[in-house]
Structure formats: structure tokens, C-alpha cells
Design a protein around this motif. Structure first.
Motif, PDB file in Angstrom:
ATOM      1  N   SER A   3      52.523  98.920  37.974  1.00 34.50           N
ATOM      2  CA  SER A   3      53.889  98.510  38.282  1.00 34.50           C
ATOM      3  C   SER A   3      54.899  99.341  37.506  1.00 34.50           C
ATOM      4  O   SER A   3      54.661  99.726  36.360  1.00 34.50           O
ATOM      5  N   LEU A   4      56.037  99.591  38.153  1.00 38.84           N
ATOM      6  CA  LEU A   4      57.158 100.282  37.535  1.00 38.84           C
ATOM      7  C   LEU A   4      58.410  99.446  37.732  1.00 38.84           C
ATOM      8  O   LEU A   4      58.543  98.736  38.732  1.00 38.84           O
ATOM      9  N   SER A   5      59.333  99.520  36.781  1.00 43.91           N
ATOM     10  CA  SER A   5      60.603  98.823  36.962  1.00 43.91           C
ATOM     11  C   SER A   5      61.446  99.588  37.974  1.00 43.91           C
ATOM     12  O   SER A   5      61.234 100.793  38.215  1.00 43.91           O
ATOM     13  N   VAL A   6      62.405  98.902  38.565  1.00 46.10           N
ATOM     14  CA  VAL A   6      63.317  99.556  39.507  1.00 46.10           C
ATOM     15  C   VAL A   6      64.042 100.710  38.823  1.00 46.10           C
ATOM     16  O   VAL A   6      64.216 101.789  39.393  1.00 46.10           O
ATOM     17  N   ASN A   7      64.458 100.488  37.574  1.00 46.73           N
ATOM     18  CA  ASN A   7      65.138 101.558  36.831  1.00 46.73           C
ATOM     19  C   ASN A   7      64.238 102.782  36.658  1.00 46.73           C
ATOM     20  O   ASN A   7      64.699 103.924  36.776  1.00 46.73           O
ATOM     21  N   GLU A   8      62.964 102.553  36.364  1.00 45.24           N
ATOM     22  CA  GLU A   8      62.031 103.674  36.199  1.00 45.24           C
ATOM     23  C   GLU A   8      61.865 104.453  37.500  1.00 45.24           C
ATOM     24  O   GLU A   8      61.798 105.692  37.497  1.00 45.24           O
ATOM     25  N   VAL A   9      61.810 103.742  38.605  1.00 47.74           N
ATOM     26  CA  VAL A   9      61.658 104.401  39.907  1.00 47.74           C
ATOM     27  C   VAL A   9      62.895 105.235  40.227  1.00 47.74           C
ATOM     28  O   VAL A   9      62.789 106.373  40.714  1.00 47.74           O
ATOM     29  N   ILE A  10      64.062 104.695  39.939  1.00 49.51           N
ATOM     30  CA  ILE A  10      65.294 105.457  40.189  1.00 49.51           C
ATOM     31  C   ILE A  10      65.362 106.685  39.286  1.00 49.51           C
ATOM     32  O   ILE A  10      65.827 107.753  39.699  1.00 49.51           O
ATOM     33  N   ASP A  11      64.875 106.562  38.053  1.00 48.98           N
ATOM     34  CA  ASP A  11      64.797 107.728  37.167  1.00 48.98           C
ATOM     35  C   ASP A  11      63.915 108.815  37.785  1.00 48.98           C
ATOM     36  O   ASP A  11      64.250 110.010  37.738  1.00 48.98           O
ATOM     37  N   LEU A  12      62.771 108.423  38.351  1.00 53.34           N
ATOM     38  CA  LEU A  12      61.873 109.389  38.986  1.00 53.34           C
ATOM     39  C   LEU A  12      62.539 110.037  40.201  1.00 53.34           C
ATOM     40  O   LEU A  12      62.366 111.237  40.449  1.00 53.34           O
ATOM     41  N   CYS A  13      63.306 109.239  40.944  1.00 54.72           N
ATOM     42  CA  CYS A  13      64.024 109.772  42.107  1.00 54.72           C
ATOM     43  C   CYS A  13      65.080 110.788  41.667  1.00 54.72           C
ATOM     44  O   CYS A  13      65.232 111.855  42.287  1.00 54.72           O
ATOM     45  N   ALA A  14      65.817 110.461  40.610  1.00 53.13           N
ATOM     46  CA  ALA A  14      66.849 111.371  40.102  1.00 53.13           C
ATOM     47  C   ALA A  14      66.223 112.689  39.639  1.00 53.13           C
ATOM     48  O   ALA A  14      66.759 113.776  39.911  1.00 53.13           O
ATOM     49  N   TYR A  53      74.941  97.544  39.328  1.00 50.36           N
ATOM     50  CA  TYR A  53      74.136  96.339  39.169  1.00 50.36           C
ATOM     51  C   TYR A  53      74.886  95.127  39.720  1.00 50.36           C
ATOM     52  O   TYR A  53      76.027  94.865  39.349  1.00 50.36           O
ATOM     53  N   VAL A  54      74.223  94.420  40.649  1.00 47.55           N
ATOM     54  CA  VAL A  54      74.833  93.260  41.306  1.00 47.55           C
ATOM     55  C   VAL A  54      73.940  92.043  41.068  1.00 47.55           C
ATOM     56  O   VAL A  54      72.753  92.182  40.742  1.00 47.55           O
ATOM     57  N   PRO A  55      74.491  90.829  41.214  1.00 46.82           N
ATOM     58  CA  PRO A  55      73.683  89.621  40.995  1.00 46.82           C
ATOM     59  C   PRO A  55      72.438  89.619  41.885  1.00 46.82           C
ATOM     60  O   PRO A  55      72.515  89.944  43.072  1.00 46.82           O
ATOM     61  N   GLU A  56      71.308  89.265  41.288  1.00 47.23           N
ATOM     62  CA  GLU A  56      70.075  89.274  42.060  1.00 47.23           C
ATOM     63  C   GLU A  56      70.051  88.127  43.057  1.00 47.23           C
ATOM     64  O   GLU A  56      70.701  87.100  42.873  1.00 47.23           O
ATOM     65  N   LYS A  57      69.297  88.326  44.126  1.00 46.00           N
ATOM     66  CA  LYS A  57      69.199  87.338  45.193  1.00 46.00           C
ATOM     67  C   LYS A  57      68.154  86.268  44.854  1.00 46.00           C
ATOM     68  O   LYS A  57      67.181  86.526  44.153  1.00 46.00           O
ATOM     69  N   SER A  58      68.352  85.096  45.433  1.00 45.09           N
ATOM     70  CA  SER A  58      67.439  83.983  45.141  1.00 45.09           C
ATOM     71  C   SER A  58      66.039  84.236  45.678  1.00 45.09           C
ATOM     72  O   SER A  58      65.059  83.681  45.172  1.00 45.09           O
ATOM     73  N   PHE A  59      65.919  85.063  46.730  1.00 42.46           N
ATOM     74  CA  PHE A  59      64.608  85.313  47.332  1.00 42.46           C
ATOM     75  C   PHE A  59      63.888  86.510  46.714  1.00 42.46           C
ATOM     76  O   PHE A  59      62.824  86.910  47.188  1.00 42.46           O
ATOM     77  N   LEU A  60      64.456  87.073  45.655  1.00 46.15           N
ATOM     78  CA  LEU A  60      63.840  88.227  45.012  1.00 46.15           C
ATOM     79  C   LEU A  60      62.654  87.791  44.151  1.00 46.15           C
ATOM     80  O   LEU A  60      62.800  86.951  43.267  1.00 46.15           O
ATOM     81  N   VAL A  61      61.486  88.356  44.415  1.00 46.66           N
ATOM     82  CA  VAL A  61      60.304  88.095  43.605  1.00 46.66           C
ATOM     83  C   VAL A  61      60.184  89.210  42.571  1.00 46.66           C
ATOM     84  O   VAL A  61      60.144  90.385  42.913  1.00 46.66           O
ATOM     85  N   LYS A  62      60.156  88.826  41.308  1.00 57.28           N
ATOM     86  CA  LYS A  62      60.139  89.810  40.230  1.00 57.28           C
ATOM     87  C   LYS A  62      58.738  89.969  39.640  1.00 57.28           C
ATOM     88  O   LYS A  62      57.916  89.061  39.699  1.00 57.28           O
ATOM     89  N   ASP A  63      58.511  91.139  39.049  1.00 61.88           N
ATOM     90  CA  ASP A  63      57.324  91.424  38.234  1.00 61.88           C
ATOM     91  C   ASP A  63      56.017  91.213  39.000  1.00 61.88           C
ATOM     92  O   ASP A  63      55.163  90.409  38.625  1.00 61.88           O
ATOM     93  N   VAL A  64      55.878  91.980  40.093  1.00 57.69           N
ATOM     94  CA  VAL A  64      54.686  91.889  40.930  1.00 57.69           C
ATOM     95  C   VAL A  64      53.762  93.068  40.647  1.00 57.69           C
ATOM     96  O   VAL A  64      54.154  94.226  40.771  1.00 57.69           O
ATOM     97  N   GLU A  65      52.549  92.766  40.237  1.00 58.91           N
ATOM     98  CA  GLU A  65      51.515  93.783  40.098  1.00 58.91           C
ATOM     99  C   GLU A  65      50.249  93.262  40.752  1.00 58.91           C
ATOM    100  O   GLU A  65      49.753  92.192  40.393  1.00 58.91           O
TER     101      GLU A  65
END
Length: 304
Positions: free
Chosen positions: A233-244, A255-267
Motif C-alpha cells: 500500500s501507498l498513501s495518496v500523497n506518495e502516489v502523487i509524488d511518484l506521478c510528479a 485538500y478537501v474534506p473527505e467523503k463519508s463513503f471513502l474507505v481508508k488504509d486498504v491493503e
């Protein structure tokens, strides 16, 4: 002969490449004109009359059609059922008496389990989705399992992590990598739900296609549910760093408020498919991102 339903999508086009490279016979089914293939048919997935006659000669069906991504309908379960669940049930019922003996369904490893109750999620983890997208995927899974008992065909359900690769469309909201790369080339910010620390499992689409191919072969368990991911697993920030880094450009983040249906920390724990079939992810995620950027840059140059 294998039928690919949803062949014009991101994963479908990669699966066609995979089958062509290995000389695996297939027929491609799409919902709109786009691909130019000799063995292609345009169908309406909501209307069995448009595809039932194409079942003749098919031994297996790979179901890749989806009318939504995780955020499409937000909390509108009626739309999810109408647009995704019911068409799949119609398809499965229309298979009665056909030559199709095996169904491969692409489910979601990132949404179907809901809030993780353990660090690495195996297939035995409770399925308690908190999004309508995940709920819809689970409904289709249950329909496949139920109807397979009465009809006698077998199935493989692949709960895939977030695929990355060629043909992915930034304009269609197909994942954070596509969105980040598009933002980089436009010089625009990318919206990130929450603080960007949420962990995700990502997979090169070529590995996902190899998994689909694997469960179509005799060595795969017929009637199995498998997680399919990179196991890392990678954090969203880490993935964006790789994209950059791959783009050679900075990516501004909003950065915007997270959505209620967002599932976090999935591996995902993918030991089961490796144990049963020998499949494992071979491609590095950073390489997959670099390949995607290279392909996207070519599209931009061709359009200019």
C-alpha cells in the motif's frame, strides 16, 4: 472462445492486448463504437436481445462492464442498482442453456470490504461496504454465486485493487494516478479527499490481466473469490509524488474534506490466488506510473 464484455474500457483494451500477445481466441463486446476489431460486436448490456445470440461458441465470459466508479452515484443506491446490478443479473439469467461454462467478474478489493478490521484484508474479511459502489459490487457477486448453483456454471470473482496503466482515461475519473498526471500537464491543482495519508493498494493493469487469464485456465479454482493486488500500500500523497517525478513537473494539491463513503488504509492479502494458481504481481507500481505518463504524453503530442 472467451467473450470480453466491456472490451472498450481501460481494462478491456489491456486484456485484448494480453490475449492477442498470447494468441488466445476471444470476441470483444462493447457498448459504443470506438475499437476497430474484426471480432467485435456492439451491444446494449441492459438488453439481452442485443447479445444473447452472440453466446454461441463462447466457453467463458469476462465481465468488465461498469456504469460507475466509486464516487459516481455517491449515496444513490437506486442508480447503482439500476445501472449496474440489474444489467448483470439479466446477463447471468440470459446465459441459461448457452455454451458459457465459466464467468469471471471483476469486483472491487478497495470498496467491498468496508472499513478494514485488520491490517491486511483477506477474502475471509467481512463484506460490509460503506459506499453504494461497493454495495452494488457485492450484490452482483451474490447474484453470481446464487445463479451458478442453479445453472451449473462456474465462476471466478476477482476483488481487484486500484489498477494503473495504458488506456486509462483522466477525463473519466479513472483513479488518482490518471487525475494527478492530467493535473500535472494542465498545471492545475488536484483535489485530494482528506489529508492524503489514506493508504491504497495499487496494481499494474498488466498484472490484473494476467490474473484474469490465470483463473480462466484449468488450474484456477472454479467457484473462487480472490483478492488481486500488489500486496503493498501507498498513501495518496506518495502516489502523487511518484506521478510528479514521472511527469517531471510539480503537482499542486488541494485538500478537501473527505467523503463519508471513502474507505481508508486498504491493503489486500493476495496469498490465496498465489497459493491456488501461482499468480503474483510482477510489475512495479512506479514503473506502471512511468509507462502511463509516457502513453499520456504521446496522446497529448498526437492531439496538438
Amino acid at each position: 472462445m472467451i467473450g470480453i464484455f466491456g472490451a472498450s474500457g481501460f481494462i478491456g483494451r489491456n486484456l485484448i492486448d494480453h490475449f492477442n500477445q498470447r494468441e488466445i481466441p476471444f470476441r470483444a463486446f462493447v457498448r459504443r463504437q470506438g475499437l476497430q476489431l474484426a471480432n467485435m460486436a456492439i451491444i446494449d448490456f441492459d438488453d439481452p436481445a442485443t447479445y444473447r445470440h452472440h453466446f454461441e461458441g463462447l466457453s467463458a465470459a469476462v465481465l468488465l462492464i461498469s456504469a460507475s466508479v466509486p464516487a459516481t452515484f455517491a449515496n444513490d443506491l437506486v442508480s447503482e442498482v439500476d445501472r449496474n446490478v440489474i444489467p448483470h443479473v439479466k446477463f447471468l439469467q440470459s446465459m441459461r442453456g448457452s455454451s458459457i461454462q465459466h464467468v469471471v467478474y471483476l469486483s472491487s478489493g478497495g470498496t467491498i470490504y468496508g472499513v478494514p478490521q485488520q491490517p491486511k484484508i483477506s477474502e475471509e474479511h467481512p463484506t460490509v461496504p460503506i459506499s453504494t459502489y461497493g454495495c452494488g459490487k457485492l450484490m452482483v457477486e451474490n447474484a453470481i454465486r446464487t445463479l451458478s448453483v442453479a445453472e451449473g456454471w462456474s465462476y471466478s470473482i476477482l476483488r481487484a485493487s486500484n489498477p494503473i496503466g495504458k488506456y486509462q482515461s483522466p477525463e473519466k475519473g479513472q483513479g488518482v494516478v490518471a487525475a494527478a498526471v492530467r493535473a500535472a500537464f494542465l498545471g492545475a491543482p488536484i483535489d485530494i479527499w482528506g489529508n492524503g495519508q489514506a493508504l491504497r493498494d495499487y496494481i499494474d493493469v498488466r498484472d490484473l490481466c494476467a490474473a484474469i487469464d490465470t483463473v480462466l485456465k484449468p488450474k484456477g479454482q472454479k467457484g473462487a473469490i480472490y483478492n488481486v493486488g500488489s500486496g503493498r500500500s501507498l498513501s495518496v500523497n506518495e502516489v502523487i509524488d511518484l506521478c510528479a517525478y514521472a511527469c517531471g513537473r510539480p503537482i499542486r494539491r488541494n485538500y478537501v474534506p473527505e467523503k463519508s463513503f471513502l474507505v481508508k488504509d486498504v491493503e489486500l492479502n493476495c496469498d490465496a490466488i498465489t497459493r491456488d494458481t501461482g499468480w503474483k504481481a510482477d510489475f512495479d507500481i512506479s514503473g506502471a506510473i512511468q509507462d502511463f505518463v509516457w502513453d499520456y504524453r504521446k496522446k497529448i503530442q498526437a492531439a496538438s
